[in-house]
Design a protein around this motif. Sequence first.
Motif, PDB file in Angstrom:
ATOM      1  N   MET A  32      27.892  55.779  64.623  1.00  0.00           N
ATOM      2  CA  MET A  32      27.804  55.407  63.073  1.00  0.00           C
ATOM      3  C   MET A  32      28.213  54.368  62.603  1.00  0.00           C
ATOM      4  O   MET A  32      28.776  53.916  62.930  1.00  0.00           O
ATOM      5  CB  MET A  32      27.820  56.909  62.288  1.00  0.00           C
ATOM      6  CG  MET A  32      27.466  58.173  62.781  1.00  0.00           C
ATOM      7  SD  MET A  32      28.178  59.340  61.477  1.00  0.00           S
ATOM      8  CE  MET A  32      27.983  59.291  59.858  1.00  0.00           C
ATOM      9  N   ILE A  33      27.099  53.787  61.387  1.00  0.00           N
ATOM     10  CA  ILE A  33      27.352  52.662  60.477  1.00  0.00           C
ATOM     11  C   ILE A  33      28.433  52.262  60.133  1.00  0.00           C
ATOM     12  O   ILE A  33      28.323  52.667  58.953  1.00  0.00           O
ATOM     13  CB  ILE A  33      26.380  51.650  60.408  1.00  0.00           C
ATOM     14  CG1 ILE A  33      24.763  51.231  61.294  1.00  0.00           C
ATOM     15  CG2 ILE A  33      26.618  50.114  60.038  1.00  0.00           C
ATOM     16  CD1 ILE A  33      23.754  50.787  60.861  1.00  0.00           C
ATOM     17  N   ASN A  34      29.532  51.695  60.046  1.00  0.00           N
ATOM     18  CA  ASN A  34      30.953  51.299  59.486  1.00  0.00           C
ATOM     19  C   ASN A  34      31.511  52.519  59.587  1.00  0.00           C
ATOM     20  O   ASN A  34      32.159  53.047  58.313  1.00  0.00           O
ATOM     21  CB  ASN A  34      29.883  51.570  58.285  1.00  0.00           C
ATOM     22  CG  ASN A  34      29.951  49.868  57.320  1.00  0.00           C
ATOM     23  OD1 ASN A  34      29.964  48.948  58.396  1.00  0.00           O
ATOM     24  ND2 ASN A  34      29.228  49.271  57.030  1.00  0.00           N
ATOM     25  N   GLU A  35      31.577  53.632  60.224  1.00  0.00           N
ATOM     26  CA  GLU A  35      32.087  55.194  60.674  1.00  0.00           C
ATOM     27  C   GLU A  35      32.383  55.458  62.093  1.00  0.00           C
ATOM     28  O   GLU A  35      31.298  54.897  62.786  1.00  0.00           O
ATOM     29  CB  GLU A  35      31.397  56.545  59.502  1.00  0.00           C
ATOM     30  CG  GLU A  35      31.513  56.229  58.169  1.00  0.00           C
ATOM     31  CD  GLU A  35      30.292  56.900  57.798  1.00  0.00           C
ATOM     32  OE1 GLU A  35      30.704  58.200  58.324  1.00  0.00           O
ATOM     33  OE2 GLU A  35      29.651  57.255  56.693  1.00  0.00           O
ATOM     34  N   GLU A  36      33.395  55.912  62.103  1.00  0.00           N
ATOM     35  CA  GLU A  36      33.692  56.306  63.167  1.00  0.00           C
ATOM     36  C   GLU A  36      33.324  57.430  63.473  1.00  0.00           C
ATOM     37  O   GLU A  36      32.822  58.237  62.536  1.00  0.00           O
ATOM     38  CB  GLU A  36      35.215  55.906  63.393  1.00  0.00           C
ATOM     39  CG  GLU A  36      36.185  55.135  63.197  1.00  0.00           C
ATOM     40  CD  GLU A  36      37.554  55.250  63.427  1.00  0.00           C
ATOM     41  OE1 GLU A  36      38.131  55.962  64.109  1.00  0.00           O
ATOM     42  OE2 GLU A  36      38.256  54.507  63.626  1.00  0.00           O
ATOM     43  N   GLY A  37      33.162  57.819  65.188  1.00  0.00           N
ATOM     44  CA  GLY A  37      32.127  58.982  65.608  1.00  0.00           C
ATOM     45  C   GLY A  37      30.891  58.745  65.466  1.00  0.00           C
ATOM     46  O   GLY A  37      30.094  57.396  65.903  1.00  0.00           O
ATOM     47  N   GLU A  38      29.988  60.014  65.652  1.00  0.00           N
ATOM     48  CA  GLU A  38      28.163  59.811  66.406  1.00  0.00           C
ATOM     49  C   GLU A  38      28.016  60.780  65.234  1.00  0.00           C
ATOM     50  O   GLU A  38      28.442  62.106  65.183  1.00  0.00           O
ATOM     51  CB  GLU A  38      28.253  59.693  67.948  1.00  0.00           C
ATOM     52  CG  GLU A  38      29.231  59.040  68.749  1.00  0.00           C
ATOM     53  CD  GLU A  38      28.551  59.245  70.149  1.00  0.00           C
ATOM     54  OE1 GLU A  38      27.882  58.528  70.894  1.00  0.00           O
ATOM     55  OE2 GLU A  38      28.557  59.917  70.390  1.00  0.00           O
ATOM     56  N   LYS A  39      26.394  60.969  65.412  1.00  0.00           N
ATOM     57  CA  LYS A  39      25.731  61.679  64.679  1.00  0.00           C
ATOM     58  C   LYS A  39      24.847  62.130  66.078  1.00  0.00           C
ATOM     59  O   LYS A  39      23.819  61.430  66.749  1.00  0.00           O
ATOM     60  CB  LYS A  39      24.950  61.161  63.165  1.00  0.00           C
ATOM     61  CG  LYS A  39      23.626  61.919  62.802  1.00  0.00           C
ATOM     62  CD  LYS A  39      22.816  61.084  61.861  1.00  0.00           C
ATOM     63  CE  LYS A  39      21.958  62.433  61.727  1.00  0.00           C
ATOM     64  NZ  LYS A  39      21.247  61.801  60.866  1.00  0.00           N
ATOM     65  N   CYS A  40      24.523  63.580  65.894  1.00  0.00           N
ATOM     66  CA  CYS A  40      23.851  64.223  67.053  1.00  0.00           C
ATOM     67  C   CYS A  40      23.069  65.071  66.593  1.00  0.00           C
ATOM     68  O   CYS A  40      23.532  65.400  65.178  1.00  0.00           O
ATOM     69  CB  CYS A  40      24.906  65.236  67.652  1.00  0.00           C
ATOM     70  SG  CYS A  40      25.914  63.843  69.049  1.00  0.00           S
ATOM     71  N   ARG A  41      22.033  65.301  67.711  1.00  0.00           N
ATOM     72  CA  ARG A  41      20.795  65.920  66.846  1.00  0.00           C
ATOM     73  C   ARG A  41      20.611  66.291  68.071  1.00  0.00           C
ATOM     74  O   ARG A  41      19.983  65.975  69.609  1.00  0.00           O
ATOM     75  CB  ARG A  41      19.667  65.068  66.360  1.00  0.00           C
ATOM     76  CG  ARG A  41      19.990  65.369  64.971  1.00  0.00           C
ATOM     77  CD  ARG A  41      18.915  63.500  64.660  1.00  0.00           C
ATOM     78  NE  ARG A  41      18.830  62.410  65.043  1.00  0.00           N
ATOM     79  CZ  ARG A  41      18.005  61.413  64.590  1.00  0.00           C
ATOM     80  NH1 ARG A  41      16.850  61.894  64.126  1.00  0.00           N
ATOM     81  NH2 ARG A  41      17.933  60.916  65.390  1.00  0.00           N
ATOM     82  N   SER A  42      19.772  67.740  67.976  1.00  0.00           N
ATOM     83  CA  SER A  42      19.694  68.237  68.891  1.00  0.00           C
ATOM     84  C   SER A  42      17.328  67.800  69.639  1.00  0.00           C
ATOM     85  O   SER A  42      16.755  67.451  69.392  1.00  0.00           O
ATOM     86  CB  SER A  42      18.799  70.311  69.026  1.00  0.00           C
ATOM     87  OG  SER A  42      17.992  70.764  69.844  1.00  0.00           O
ATOM     88  N   PHE A  43      17.640  67.542  71.043  1.00  0.00           N
ATOM     89  CA  PHE A  43      16.830  66.974  71.899  1.00  0.00           C
ATOM     90  C   PHE A  43      16.106  67.454  71.441  1.00  0.00           C
ATOM     91  O   PHE A  43      14.313  66.596  71.463  1.00  0.00           O
ATOM     92  CB  PHE A  43      17.568  66.432  73.209  1.00  0.00           C
ATOM     93  CG  PHE A  43      16.558  65.910  73.707  1.00  0.00           C
ATOM     94  CD1 PHE A  43      15.841  64.235  73.034  1.00  0.00           C
ATOM     95  CD2 PHE A  43      15.698  65.846  74.582  1.00  0.00           C
ATOM     96  CE1 PHE A  43      15.221  63.643  74.154  1.00  0.00           C
ATOM     97  CE2 PHE A  43      14.665  65.344  75.273  1.00  0.00           C
ATOM     98  CZ  PHE A  43      14.324  64.169  75.429  1.00  0.00           C
TER      99      PHE A  43
END
Length: 256
Positions: free
Chosen positions: A100-111
């Motif tokens: 994520m931009i300007n934030e820590e961590g990740e954004k996940c989606r179902s493939f």
Amino acid sequence: KMPASIPEADGRHRASAAFSLSFLSLVFSITAFSSSYWCEGTRKVAKPFCKGDSKGDLCIRFNSPEGNSSQAVQYIWETGDDKFVEKKFHAGIWYSCEEMINEEGEKCRSFISLTPASDRGVLWLSIVAELLYVVLLLTGNILMSVEMCYYSSVIDGLKINAFSAVVTVLAGLLGMVAHMMYTTVFQMTVNLGPEDWRPHTWDYGWSYGLAWTSFACCMAAAVTTINKYTKTILEFKHKRKKLERSFRIQYKFPDH
């Protein structure tokens, strides 16, 4: 006694080698199947507007207090790489994550939700094949461990050896098909997937390499198991010929 013990020791070494390779293949396949690093790369996205006191090069900030100033308008209509930022992403069979931009961590989606509808059936076939691959590898491991600890009957040991060889070969074929199907689905998703996911650059990750290493270990275990089975059968035939030859000699030249 020495010549008889050497083939037995060699057989045990081959059985332990086949079991070790099969166990490695099982561990690698479970690790790869549950991870999301089959493919890695970057996505090129437009920089968002800075909010509040946020600073840095990952967002667009207007220095002028007047929103309609000529500098602001000129900056909005600029074209160039300074308007974009690259976000790292990684995808697997189950889900795809991006930073994520300007934030820590990740954004996940179902493939699965990202895959085009026309290729979703192939992805499900790939998932089923991967699951069967793991189940057959586990079955092969159990059979090989039983064979290693089973010394009451050589014939029963040979039957277990043959069955474990067939199961391991079948597992390897299923694994190869599953990996190839996922590769095809991912490439189709790159071309036809949603606009807000399509990668700018991508390559295969460590999970993909681990999956194919698992396949290589599986086939090596199958070859070792088949080789042990064939060698045991040939030793039986050789012993039977020697026994028949000794009976013939005793029949032609009896002691009395």
